[in-house]
Enzyme design. Structure first.
Site, PDB file in Angstrom:
ATOM      1  NE  ARG A  17      -2.003  -2.373   3.185  1.00  0.00           N
ATOM      2  CZ  ARG A  17      -2.391  -2.840   4.378  1.00  0.00           C
ATOM      3  NH1 ARG A  17      -3.504  -2.378   4.927  1.00  0.00           N
ATOM      4  NH2 ARG A  17      -1.675  -3.749   5.020  1.00  0.00           N
ATOM      5  CG  ASN A 231      -0.989  -0.669   7.093  1.00  0.00           C
ATOM      6  OD1 ASN A 231      -0.090  -1.458   7.300  1.00  0.00           O
ATOM      7  ND2 ASN A 231      -2.019  -0.510   7.904  1.00  0.00           N
ATOM      8  CB  SER A 409      33.800  43.399  -6.266  1.00  0.00           C
ATOM      9  OG  SER A 409      33.242  44.054  -5.155  1.00  0.00           O
ATOM     10  N   GLY A 427      39.829  44.997  -6.972  1.00  0.00           N
ATOM     11  CA  GLY A 427      38.673  44.339  -7.587  1.00  0.00           C
ATOM     12  C   GLY A 427      39.031  43.778  -8.960  1.00  0.00           C
TER      13      GLY A 427
HETATM   14  C1  UD1 Z   1      -2.000  -6.576  11.080  1.00  0.00           C
HETATM   15  C2  UD1 Z   1      -2.935  -7.521  11.860  1.00  0.00           C
HETATM   16  C3  UD1 Z   1      -4.188  -6.732  12.258  1.00  0.00           C
HETATM   17  C4  UD1 Z   1      -3.795  -5.537  13.094  1.00  0.00           C
HETATM   18  C5  UD1 Z   1      -2.778  -4.678  12.347  1.00  0.00           C
HETATM   19  C6  UD1 Z   1      -2.216  -3.625  13.287  1.00  0.00           C
HETATM   20  C7  UD1 Z   1      -2.641  -9.781  10.987  1.00  0.00           C
HETATM   21  C8  UD1 Z   1      -3.176 -10.832  10.098  1.00  0.00           C
HETATM   22  N1  UD1 Z   1      -3.301  -8.626  11.013  1.00  0.00           N
HETATM   23  O1  UD1 Z   1      -2.661  -6.171   9.879  1.00  0.00           O
HETATM   24  O2  UD1 Z   1      -5.043  -7.582  13.046  1.00  0.00           O
HETATM   25  O3  UD1 Z   1      -4.946  -4.792  13.404  1.00  0.00           O
HETATM   26  O4  UD1 Z   1      -1.638  -5.458  11.895  1.00  0.00           O
HETATM   27  O5  UD1 Z   1      -1.375  -2.729  12.630  1.00  0.00           O
HETATM   28  O6  UD1 Z   1      -1.659 -10.018  11.671  1.00  0.00           O
HETATM   29  N2  UD1 Z   1       4.812  -8.968   7.840  1.00  0.00           N
HETATM   30  C9  UD1 Z   1       5.806  -9.900   7.701  1.00  0.00           C
HETATM   31  N3  UD1 Z   1       5.601 -10.954   6.878  1.00  0.00           N
HETATM   32  C10 UD1 Z   1       4.451 -11.150   6.197  1.00  0.00           C
HETATM   33  C11 UD1 Z   1       3.425 -10.194   6.345  1.00  0.00           C
HETATM   34  C12 UD1 Z   1       3.619  -9.110   7.173  1.00  0.00           C
HETATM   35  O7  UD1 Z   1       6.886  -9.781   8.301  1.00  0.00           O
HETATM   36  O8  UD1 Z   1       4.359 -12.144   5.488  1.00  0.00           O
HETATM   37  C13 UD1 Z   1       5.045  -7.805   8.720  1.00  0.00           C
HETATM   38  C14 UD1 Z   1       4.980  -6.480   7.979  1.00  0.00           C
HETATM   39  O9  UD1 Z   1       6.249  -6.090   7.525  1.00  0.00           O
HETATM   40  C15 UD1 Z   1       4.427  -5.539   9.061  1.00  0.00           C
HETATM   41  C16 UD1 Z   1       3.654  -6.446   9.990  1.00  0.00           C
HETATM   42  O10 UD1 Z   1       4.051  -7.762   9.710  1.00  0.00           O
HETATM   43  O11 UD1 Z   1       5.465  -4.919   9.789  1.00  0.00           O
HETATM   44  C17 UD1 Z   1       2.151  -6.300   9.819  1.00  0.00           C
HETATM   45  O12 UD1 Z   1       1.812  -6.603   8.463  1.00  0.00           O
HETATM   46  P1  UD1 Z   1       0.708  -5.780   7.686  1.00  0.00           P
HETATM   47  O13 UD1 Z   1       0.618  -6.307   6.321  1.00  0.00           O
HETATM   48  O14 UD1 Z   1       0.937  -4.338   7.872  1.00  0.00           O
HETATM   49  O15 UD1 Z   1      -0.597  -6.231   8.498  1.00  0.00           O
HETATM   50  P2  UD1 Z   1      -1.928  -5.384   8.656  1.00  0.00           P
HETATM   51  O16 UD1 Z   1      -2.767  -5.582   7.455  1.00  0.00           O
HETATM   52  O17 UD1 Z   1      -1.631  -4.008   9.063  1.00  0.00           O
HETATM   53 MG    MG Z   2       0.091  -2.904   9.137  1.00  0.00          MG
END
Ligand code: UD1
Ligand code: MG
Length: 461
Positions: A17, A231, A409, A427
């Protein structure tokens, strides 16, 4: 539960995103990567191990954290937060507690994390939740009539199921949780990707905890922004404003006068003495020190700079890697570059650039000039349009301008060259040889005037 604390920071996601080449966790907030903010809060807990789960942009992320003591765990492919947690758990031993932190919640405070960890014991899982005004995008906390946490439902899944009741819940999952490590490992091994995103959701372990008879204890942060997940660029911008409001507030509390607290950006450390004034639109990065009675005009950019007592920096000046003495006047439109060391009462005026040069007390370069690799004595007056030609195409050379010299200058001082004490440079001179002390040195074509000069006339055909 007095036992070892390990931390897993989830930072492998692409951050689709963000629509950026830069991995999400490296997007800058107040001048530092998002990840650096959460890691600083984590470090305050002094965990025995901190594992950063990396995946997308692994080279960039590991490079950005070079020199830190964290352990990296590679998640490839990135199959969801549950998968990431399992990968992060691999280098952690079973005894003790594991705290899971998302890499995209930069404003989480260490006190909040410590309070969450304190809730955990062999039979208690701890979850950081928050009642959000706008819960869009977050996982929702589903409780039973008795108020016990049953599960977390992701926003997308609630939408897909047309589940208006869950969508109406405003208590959300921060993504930050702590659990007994051994139990967590078993739970993560049982995750399945039956959800809207086809991923392993970390959030599904909550339902397992409740089924296993663990208590799911919840804690809430002191304020909502602590758990604000970043995000997209809109959320990043909103959080940046939040951080900057906090920085401005701290400055105001410490007695700094800000023309407008909504129009200042601190992307590092700004240290101010008393009666400092900062006008609108200024950006500070690195470590900047403004001593007592310093005034910074509008739209100035300062990075790694120290400004002495009673000095004024006028509008639109750009200062980087420099020190300025007391009672100096800088700008408007001045540029001080790396290694500019200005003494007390130095004046640097508009469109003057100073690099790797020392200017002693009372030296002045007021208009349109360049001083590079120069040593400038006390009370020197350096004229408009004059430059030090410090670079021969291969090497840099020094120019020495001794005390009380006047450079006229439009002079070119071709380094290496020395202008002796009290000397005057006429200058328009191009100085290639050392100019003796006390002398007038002039090096320019002699003026010739041809009387009654007839200008060429246009031909008529
Ligand atoms: C996640 C939570 C959601 C919560 C929100 C809070 C899950 C399924 N959902 O959603 O309940 O309200 O965070 O901010 O957990 N990441 C990895 N590997 C992956 C996917 C993600 O390391 O395969 C890491 C991302 O880099 C990030 C974090 O996990 O730092 C959260 O991932 P993100 O995709 O932002 O989850 P959200 O949709 O925000
Ligand atoms: Mg997130």
């Amino acid at each position: 539960m007095q036992s070892e604390l390990s931390v897993i920071v989830l930072a492998a996601g692409k951050g689709t995103r963000m629509k950026s080449q830069l991995p999400k966790v490296l997007q800058p907030l107040a001048g530092r990567p998002l990840l650096a903010h959460s890691l600083a809060s984590v470090a305050a807990l002094k965990p025995s191990k901190t594992v950063v789960v990396v995946g997308h942009g692994v080279e960039q992320v590991t490079k950005a954290l070079a020199g830190s003591t964290v352990t990296f765990a590679l998640q490839s492919p990135q199959n969801g937060t549950g998968h990431a947690a399992a990968v992060g758990l691999a280098p952690i031993t079973d005894d003790g507690i594991t705290l899971l932190v998302t890499g995209d919640t930069p404003l989480i405070r260490s006190e909040t994390l410590a309070a969450l960890v304190a809730l955990v014991n062999e039979r208690t899982f701890a979850l950081l939740t928050c009642n959000m005004k706008d819960a869009t995008g977050y996982g929702r906390i589903v409780r039973n009539a008795a108020g016990d946490v049953l599960k977390i439902v992701e926003h997308k899944d609630a939408l897909a199921a047309n589940d208006a009741t869950t969508l109406a819940v405003n208590e959300i999952n921060s993504g930050i949780m702590a659990a007994p490590t051994a139990w967590l490992r078993g739970a993560l091994a049982q995750l399945t990707p039956h959800n809207a995103q086809g991923e392993l959701y970390l959030t599904d372990v909550i339902a397992m905890a409740s089924v296993d008879g663990l208590t799911v204890a919840t804690a809430q942060p002191a304020n909502e922004s602590e758990i604000a997940g970043v995000n997209d660029k809109a959320q990043l911008a909103a959080l940046e404003r939040e951080v900057q409001r906090g920085e401005a507030e701290k400055l105001l509390q410490s007695g700094v006068t800000l023309a407008d607290p909504a129009r200042i950006d601190v992307r590092g450390t700004l240290i101010c003495g008393i009666d400092v004034f900062i006008d609108v639109g200024c950006v500070f990065s690195g470590v900047v020190t403004l001593c007592d009675n310093v005034s910074i005009g509008p739209n100035c950019v300062l990075k790694d700079a120290t400004i002495g007592h009673n000095t004024t920096v006028h509008a639109m000046s750009h200062l980087e890697g420099c020190t300025v003495g007391e009672g100096a006047l800088i700008g408007p439109f001045a540029r001080l570059r790396l290694g500019a060391q200005l003494g007390d009462e130095v004046h640097i005026g508009n469109f003057v650039e100073v690099k790797n040069s020392t200017l002693a007390r009372g030296a002045k370069a007021n208009h349109l000039a360049y001083l590079g690799d120069a040593t400038v004595g006390e009370r020197v007056n350096y004229g408009a349009g004059s430059i030090t030609a410090n670079y021969d195409g291969a090497n840099k050379h020094r120019t020495v301008i001794e005390d009380d010299v006047h450079v006229g200058s439009n002079c070119v001082l071709i380094a290496p060259v020395t202008i002796g004490t009290g000397g005057t440079v006429g200058g328009g001179s191009t100085i290639t040889k050392d100019a003796p002390a006390g002398a007038l040195s002039v090096a320019r074509g002699k003026q010739v005037s041809i009387p009654n000069w007839k200008r060429p006339a246009k031909k008529t055909s």
